[in-house]
Design a protein around this motif. Structure first.
Motif: not given
Length: 292
Positions: A134-143
């Motif tokens: 999920p995109l939100a997960q990647s963004l939450g990891e700073g990506q």
């Protein structure tokens, strides 16, 4: 013809004699009024010579010889040498170099392990299937780079060549006229919007390329030039018509049916719309500035 700004002078300065001299020497040039100033534009390769010519003959001089006295060729090439263009268009050239570097790292999309570094959504490979994170997960990891990095991906030599040529043609016009930061900002904004459009319309999938950015640049130049004409933003009519026709052909699904792969149509449309919007705003601001 590629031109750059050579000098700005008050409208009260009479340039008619000097312009007549440039015509006699067959120097390509344009004079444009911008607010209370008049701006002289010439090909980049001739800028220094024209400035020197104006220093020596601000009122023009009927006795100047084209080659000996003026130091200018009787006829100049429409484009300066490639090396000079690269030096003047660092962001345009740098973006193309980045695309080629990513192509090398990803093997034109064949290397799935390195490809995942640049895709809009990260994924895991299990057998013949890709499972997207999920995109939100990647963004939450700073990506956060994933929001724009798909523009660097290309899935074939022709894909890279066509996008590269068009980015060079459109991008350097903006960089020469408005500077490298303007082009960089527009490129990132157009990439962001076109990627988001493709993600929300197409769902989790692999997509990439500069096409969304290109349609953004096209829309920007189109509307800006319509509202606040400037020599560098003037595109041949055939360019606009051709790219719009290509957009319609892609939307029809014919390209995919012919076996050329899936087209990120939402990215194209999203890029064109945000490009037109920014071109509209930029053109209106420039027009207001000229009339102030």
């Amino acid at each position: 013809m590629n031109v750059v700004e050579v000098m700005r002078l008050p409208l009260g300065v009479d340039l008619s004699g000097f312009v007549a001299l440039l015509r006699r020497l067959e120097v390509p040039h344009r004079v444009v009024e911008e607010g209370s100033e008049q701006v002289l534009w010439v090909p980049p390769a001739m800028a220094a010579q024209v400035l020197e010519l104006y220093r020596r003959y601000p009122d023009g001089n009927a006795d100047v010889e084209p080659v000996v006295d003026a130091g200018l060729p009787a006829s100049a090439p429409a484009r300066p040498p490639l090396k000079e263009q690269l030096r003047a268009c660092k962001v345009t050239a740098g973006m193309l170099l980045l695309c080629m570097a990513v192509v090398g790292l990803t093997g034109l999309g064949e290397n799935l392990s390195t490809l995942s570094w640049f895709t809009f959504q990260d994924y895991q490979v299990q057998g013949d299937y890709l499972y997207f994170v999920p995109l939100a997960q990647s963004l939450g990891e700073g990506q956060w780079w994933r929001l724009v990095s798909p523009m660097l991906l290309h899935f074939g030599v022709l894909h890279l060549a066509m996008n590269g040529l068009w980015y060079w043609e459109l991008g350097r016009r903006i960089e020469l006229r408005q500077g490298p930061w303007a082009l960089l900002a527009l490129t990132l904004v157009f990439s962001l919007v076109s990627n988001l459009a493709q993600h929300f319309i197409g769902g989790p999938n692999l997509f990439g390329g500069l096409s969304g950015v290109l349609y953004g640049l096209l829309g920007y130049l189109w509307l800006y030039q319509w509202l606040a004409p400037t020599p560098l933003f003037s595109l041949p009519r055939g360019v606009l018509v051709m790219m719009l026709i290509w957009l319609v052909i892609c939307l029809s699904g014919v390209v995919g049916q012919l076996g050329f792969g899936q087209i990120a149509n939402a990215a194209h449309v999203g890029g064109l719309l945000i490009g037109c919007l920014t071109g509209l705003l930029g053109g209106l601001l420039a027009r207001r500035k000229l009339s102030a």
